[in-house]
Design a protein around this motif. Structure first.
Motif, PDB file in Angstrom:
ATOM      1  N   LYS A  15       3.553   0.131  -5.869  1.00 55.72           N
ATOM      2  CA  LYS A  15       2.836   1.181  -6.603  1.00 55.72           C
ATOM      3  C   LYS A  15       2.138   0.540  -7.769  1.00 55.72           C
ATOM      4  O   LYS A  15       1.107   1.190  -7.985  1.00 55.72           O
ATOM      5  CB  LYS A  15       4.105   1.944  -7.132  1.00 55.72           C
ATOM      6  CG  LYS A  15       3.700   3.256  -7.865  1.00 55.72           C
ATOM      7  CD  LYS A  15       4.781   3.963  -8.418  1.00 55.72           C
ATOM      8  CE  LYS A  15       4.354   5.090  -9.193  1.00 55.72           C
ATOM      9  NZ  LYS A  15       5.385   5.911 -10.056  1.00 55.72           N
ATOM     10  N   SER A  18      -1.142  -0.714  -5.840  1.00 56.52           N
ATOM     11  CA  SER A  18      -2.195   0.323  -5.591  1.00 56.52           C
ATOM     12  C   SER A  18      -2.895   0.911  -6.429  1.00 56.52           C
ATOM     13  O   SER A  18      -3.954   1.245  -6.569  1.00 56.52           O
ATOM     14  CB  SER A  18      -1.047   1.539  -4.824  1.00 56.52           C
ATOM     15  OG  SER A  18      -0.533   0.786  -3.696  1.00 56.52           O
ATOM     16  N   ARG A  21      -5.333  -1.441  -7.978  1.00 62.70           N
ATOM     17  CA  ARG A  21      -6.534  -1.635  -7.002  1.00 62.70           C
ATOM     18  C   ARG A  21      -7.325  -0.402  -7.117  1.00 62.70           C
ATOM     19  O   ARG A  21      -8.785  -0.445  -6.852  1.00 62.70           O
ATOM     20  CB  ARG A  21      -5.873  -1.599  -5.629  1.00 62.70           C
ATOM     21  CG  ARG A  21      -6.625  -1.588  -4.266  1.00 62.70           C
ATOM     22  CD  ARG A  21      -6.086  -1.629  -2.954  1.00 62.70           C
ATOM     23  NE  ARG A  21      -7.162  -1.318  -1.954  1.00 62.70           N
ATOM     24  CZ  ARG A  21      -7.534   0.140  -1.718  1.00 62.70           C
ATOM     25  NH1 ARG A  21      -7.281   0.825  -2.366  1.00 62.70           N
ATOM     26  NH2 ARG A  21      -8.398   0.098  -0.639  1.00 62.70           N
ATOM     27  N   LEU A 126      -3.618  -1.295   3.667  1.00 61.79           N
ATOM     28  CA  LEU A 126      -4.820  -0.722   2.880  1.00 61.79           C
ATOM     29  C   LEU A 126      -5.921  -1.583   2.860  1.00 61.79           C
ATOM     30  O   LEU A 126      -5.938  -2.742   3.214  1.00 61.79           O
ATOM     31  CB  LEU A 126      -4.535  -0.721   1.380  1.00 61.79           C
ATOM     32  CG  LEU A 126      -3.281  -0.009   0.957  1.00 61.79           C
ATOM     33  CD1 LEU A 126      -3.038  -0.231  -0.831  1.00 61.79           C
ATOM     34  CD2 LEU A 126      -3.902   1.484   1.079  1.00 61.79           C
ATOM     35  N   GLY A 192      -5.905   5.178   0.130  1.00 59.74           N
ATOM     36  CA  GLY A 192      -4.737   6.088   0.247  1.00 59.74           C
ATOM     37  C   GLY A 192      -4.972   6.475   1.658  1.00 59.74           C
ATOM     38  O   GLY A 192      -6.044   6.906   1.861  1.00 59.74           O
TER      39      GLY A 192
END
Length: 241
Positions: A15, A18, A21, A126, A192
């Motif tokens: 988390k 992400s 990023r 990702l 995502g």
């Protein structure tokens, strides 16, 4: 220091990764003009930070030695005017990918082997910042002969040896395949994945990538009022040699 804090789970670290990023990707795509302007070569050594609240910041490196977390590439601003803009952004993207990974595995120092493998698997699903910035689509692994020969029961052999299809299964399989294809679609901005929700998505008519409406500040009403949509990256290319 963060490593000395309470142990973090794989999900918590992912988390954090992400969110940082998303901030970095936003700086190098949607907010690229602002980012470019802040990286003045006449200033001191500057770094690009992605924060856990999905924001980004161009600032001086931490003065603390050793730093609380691994630091991003130092002095990204110095090469700005000596390189083609796209090449410079690609270079910053590569260094940003390295930094994001180093932070994730620094926070995961106490993870065991299987947990580290799971963390990397989540991260690897990702697209990298470099892939997003350069519009490179991740290459999907082709199925091997063994995996391709494993039937899901969609066909059956009759007594005369001829293969017959099961129409009902084929129809269901096609629906599943279509759903799988959509579920693997990453947002061109934040990376995502697509999920079956009421969340609005829009596709660029130039590069054909899909985006969360919120990531590119686009609403359904606004989309209905335009004939063609260009994502931030493709819009920036317009008029360039």
């Amino acid at each position: 220091m963060e490593m000395a804090s309470s142990p973090r789970t794989v999900e918590e670290i992912f988390k954090d990764y992400s969110a940082r990023r998303i901030g970095v990707v936003r700086a190098l795509t949607h907010d690229v003009d602002e980012f470019y302007g802040l990286c003045d070569p006449d200033k001191e050594n500057l770094c690009l930070y992605g924060h856990p609240n999905e924001t980004w910041e161009v600032t001086l490196p931490a003065e603390e030695v050793p730093p609380e977390l691994p630091e991003p590439a130092l002095g990204i601003n110095f090469a700005r005017d000596g390189m083609n803009r796209r090449d410079w952004l690609s270079l910053v993207a590569v260094h940003s990918d390295s930094w994001l990974l180093s932070v994730a595995f620094y926070l995961g120092a106490r993870l065991n082997r299987n947990e580290r493998k799971r963390l990397f698997s989540l991260i690897n699903d990702l697209p990298t910042v470099f892939e997003v910035v350069t519009d490179r689509k991740p290459i999907k692994e082709k199925p091997t002969v063994d995996s391709g020969s494993k039937s899901r029961g969609s066909t059956k052999r009759s007594s005369d040896g001829q293969v017959k299809s099961n129409p009902k299964f084929d129809e269901e399989y096609e629906e599943e395949e279509e759903e799988d294809e959509h579920s693997e679609t990453p947002c061109g901005s934040c990376g995502g994945k697509y999920y079956k929700t009421n969340e609005f998505w829009i596709a660029c008519d130039i590069c054909e990538r899909w985006f969360h409406g919120k990531c590119v500040k686009m609403t359904p009403a606004k989309a209905d009022s335009i004939k063609h949509y260009k994502c931030p990256t493709c819009s920036l290319r317009r008029g360039r040699p």
